[in-house]
Design an enzyme around this catalytic site. Structure first.
Site, PDB file in Angstrom:
ATOM      1  N   LYS A 173       0.864  -1.177   0.000  1.00  0.00           N
ATOM      2  CA  LYS A 173       0.000   0.000   0.000  1.00  0.00           C
ATOM      3  C   LYS A 173       0.902   1.229   0.000  1.00  0.00           C
ATOM      4  O   LYS A 173       1.758   1.371   0.878  1.00  0.00           O
ATOM      5  CB  LYS A 173      -0.879  -0.004   1.258  1.00  0.00           C
ATOM      6  CG  LYS A 173      -1.645   1.296   1.472  1.00  0.00           C
ATOM      7  CD  LYS A 173      -2.555   1.185   2.681  1.00  0.00           C
ATOM      8  CE  LYS A 173      -3.264   2.499   2.967  1.00  0.00           C
ATOM      9  NZ  LYS A 173      -4.266   2.380   4.024  1.00  0.00           N
TER      10      LYS A 173
HETATM   11  C1  5RP Z   1      -1.422   4.999   7.889  1.00  0.00           C
HETATM   12  C2  5RP Z   1      -2.504   4.190   7.283  1.00  0.00           C
HETATM   13  C3  5RP Z   1      -3.840   4.694   7.609  1.00  0.00           C
HETATM   14  O1  5RP Z   1      -4.219   4.544   8.892  1.00  0.00           O
HETATM   15  C4  5RP Z   1      -4.887   4.514   6.630  1.00  0.00           C
HETATM   16  O2  5RP Z   1      -5.013   3.194   6.231  1.00  0.00           O
HETATM   17  C5  5RP Z   1      -4.723   5.469   5.498  1.00  0.00           C
HETATM   18  O3  5RP Z   1      -5.871   5.596   4.717  1.00  0.00           O
HETATM   19  P1  5RP Z   1      -6.268   7.005   4.085  1.00  0.00           P
HETATM   20  O4  5RP Z   1      -4.990   7.762   3.812  1.00  0.00           O
HETATM   21  O5  5RP Z   1      -6.982   6.684   2.804  1.00  0.00           O
HETATM   22  O6  5RP Z   1      -7.149   7.730   5.066  1.00  0.00           O
HETATM   23  O7  5RP Z   1      -2.260   3.212   6.589  1.00  0.00           O
HETATM   24  O8  5RP Z   1      -0.181   4.684   7.362  1.00  0.00           O
END
Ligand code: 5RP
Length: 260
Positions: A173
């Site tokens: 991610k």
């Molecule tokens: C932090 C994360 C987050 O908590 C989250 O998953 C991010 O999602 P978004 O940016 O779409 O709110 O992974 O590193």
């Protein structure tokens, strides 16, 4: 790759389209009651029918998601810091693989902080988690966290994604950036993008569209869905882009016309 691990991965990245809409609601693990997630169950439950998987901590899962609901879980297993500290990179593994199995999760998620003070620990934690996860048939998603001092550009994100994949992550991610195609091309495992800070609905849909057009297999989006004035409309719009290659304007129409 063994059968169990492949089977769990296919619950997240849908074989029919090769894509995924992951809903991220793990923010509280270092941010506390984030805007839009004050009462997790109220935010999450209406969105569950539209998400391919749900990313959250064990505490949020056990308290706020009905065990009878059929949704693949991506369990956040790193943490140990809070927003009150400047250095967020000092994370450790917070949950055991035994508990991940007990919770019947489809994957576990851990952040890595490349270039930060605790780079080495977060990278070796990822590697250990992969070794342990593979022994149990559980895939690992690596989140490339970006410290304040780092820039979210192709050079840095390619470095992070590639390191994550080389250490064995099954999904990465990361953030969208200019020349994103090169980040995807140099990472041998599927990439999903984070949504990042809340922007306008149209801009968030453009982000999703750009990422998918440039090779991401999906999104793992949080704030741009649950902080929207119409979260259900927004997740439906994101789904149309991810699974149906919808154009931004058409997806925006879905968001606009969805009943709040
Ligand atoms: C932090 C994360 C987050 O908590 C989250 O998953 C991010 O999602 P978004 O940016 O779409 O709110 O992974 O590193």
């Amino acid at each position: 790759m063994d059968w169990g691990l492949k089977n769990r991965l296919s619950r997240i990245i849908k074989p029919k389209t090769g894509r995924t809409v992951m809903l991220a609601v793990d923010h509280g693990y270092f941010l506390g009651p984030t805007s839009g997630l004050e009462v997790i169950a109220n935010t999450v439950q209406p969105l569950l029918p539209y998400a391919d998987s749900l990313m959250l901590t064990r505490g949020a899962l056990r308290t706020s998601v009905p065990a009878g609901f059929d949704i693949p879980i991506v369990l956040r297993v790193s943490g140990g810091t809070s927003i009150l500290h400047d250095d967020l990179s000092n994370e450790d593994i917070t949950t055991s693989m035994e508990e991940a199995i007990k919770l019947n999760v489809s994957a576990v998620a851990i952040s890595i902080f490349v270039g930060s003070a605790h780079e080495k620990e977060t990278l070796t934690n990822l590697a250990k988690l992969v070794t342990h996860g593979e022994a149990c048939g559980i895939p690992v998603l690596a989140v490339t966290a970006v410290g304040r001092e780092m820039s979210r550009d192709k050079k840095y994100l390619s470095l992070c994604c590639r390191i994550a994949a080389e250490l064995g992550a099954h999904i990465v991610k990361t953030y969208y950036c200019d020349d994103f195609r090169e980040v995807v091309n140099t990472c041998p495992v599927p990439i999903v993008i984070a949504g990042g800070k809340k922007v306008s609905e149209k801009d968030a849909l453009k982000l999703a569209h750009n990422a998918i057009s440039n090779g991401a297999v999906g999104v793992d989006m949080g704030r741009n869905i649950f902080q929207s004035d119409n979260p259900v409309g927004m997740i439906q719009a994101v789904r149309a882009i991810v699974h149906k290659n919808a154009m931004v304007e058409d997806a925006y129409g879905l968001y606009k016309n969805a009943k709040k």
